[in-house]
Scaffold this motif. Structure first.
Motif, PDB file in Angstrom:
ATOM      1  N   GLY A 107       0.790  -1.223   0.000  1.00  0.00           N
ATOM      2  CA  GLY A 107       0.000   0.000   0.000  1.00  0.00           C
ATOM      3  C   GLY A 107       0.825   1.277   0.000  1.00  0.00           C
ATOM      4  O   GLY A 107       0.259   2.368  -0.142  1.00  0.00           O
ATOM      5  N   LYS A 120      -1.825   4.891  -4.494  1.00  0.00           N
ATOM      6  CA  LYS A 120      -1.608   3.959  -3.387  1.00  0.00           C
ATOM      7  C   LYS A 120      -2.907   3.448  -2.801  1.00  0.00           C
ATOM      8  O   LYS A 120      -3.008   2.278  -2.430  1.00  0.00           O
ATOM      9  N   GLY A 121      -3.915   4.298  -2.732  1.00  0.00           N
ATOM     10  CA  GLY A 121      -5.184   3.878  -2.155  1.00  0.00           C
ATOM     11  C   GLY A 121      -6.125   3.204  -3.131  1.00  0.00           C
ATOM     12  O   GLY A 121      -7.106   2.581  -2.717  1.00  0.00           O
ATOM     13  N   ASN A 156      -5.306  -3.936  -1.779  1.00  0.00           N
ATOM     14  CA  ASN A 156      -4.194  -3.806  -0.846  1.00  0.00           C
ATOM     15  C   ASN A 156      -4.237  -4.875   0.248  1.00  0.00           C
ATOM     16  O   ASN A 156      -3.204  -5.213   0.832  1.00  0.00           O
TER      17      ASN A 156
END
Length: 124
Positions: free
Chosen positions: A30, A53-54, A74
């Motif tokens: 993540g 990333k999210g 993730n």
């Protein structure tokens, strides 16, 4: 340092679909911006898609918009590339890649880690 392993490639006819996966290990998944590149036969490696990333922000190259979807889970340390309505020009080796810096970029030199690739072949 993160290790990346792609899977899901194969041979399909034009109009078909494939789902590529990229399993990450050895790092905090993540914390990386993730992307897909591809390298057609005899050509340079080219950008396909990137995801933040999210997982809520993505960017895809114009030639695959509306046909490809990039996503990530993730909780499973896995990146995906859903490819629909495949065309012969999509034939390439597809690479998963990760970068630490959060900025989106199509420049392959700005990505930090790479998988070994998975082959996608689309016949007409």
């Amino acid at each position: 340092q993160v290790q990346l392993v792609e899977s899901g490639g194969g041979s399909v006819q034009a109009g078909g679909s494939l789902r590529l996966s990229c399993a990450a290990s050895g790092g905090t998944f993540g914390s990386y911006v993730m992307g897909w590149f591809r390298q057609p036969p005899g050509k340079e490696r080219e950008f396909v898609a990137v995801i933040n990333k999210g997982g809520w922000s993505t960017y895809l190259v114009a030639s695959v918009k509306g046909r490809f979807t990039i996503s990530r889970d993730n909780s499973k340390n896995t990146l995906y590339l859903e490819m629909n309505n495949l065309k012969p020009e999509d034939t390439a080796k597809y690479y998963c890649t990760a970068k630490v810096h959060p900025a989106f970029t199509e420049n392959r030199d700005e990505y930090d880690y790479w998988g070994q690739g998975t082959q996608v072949t689309v016949s007409s």
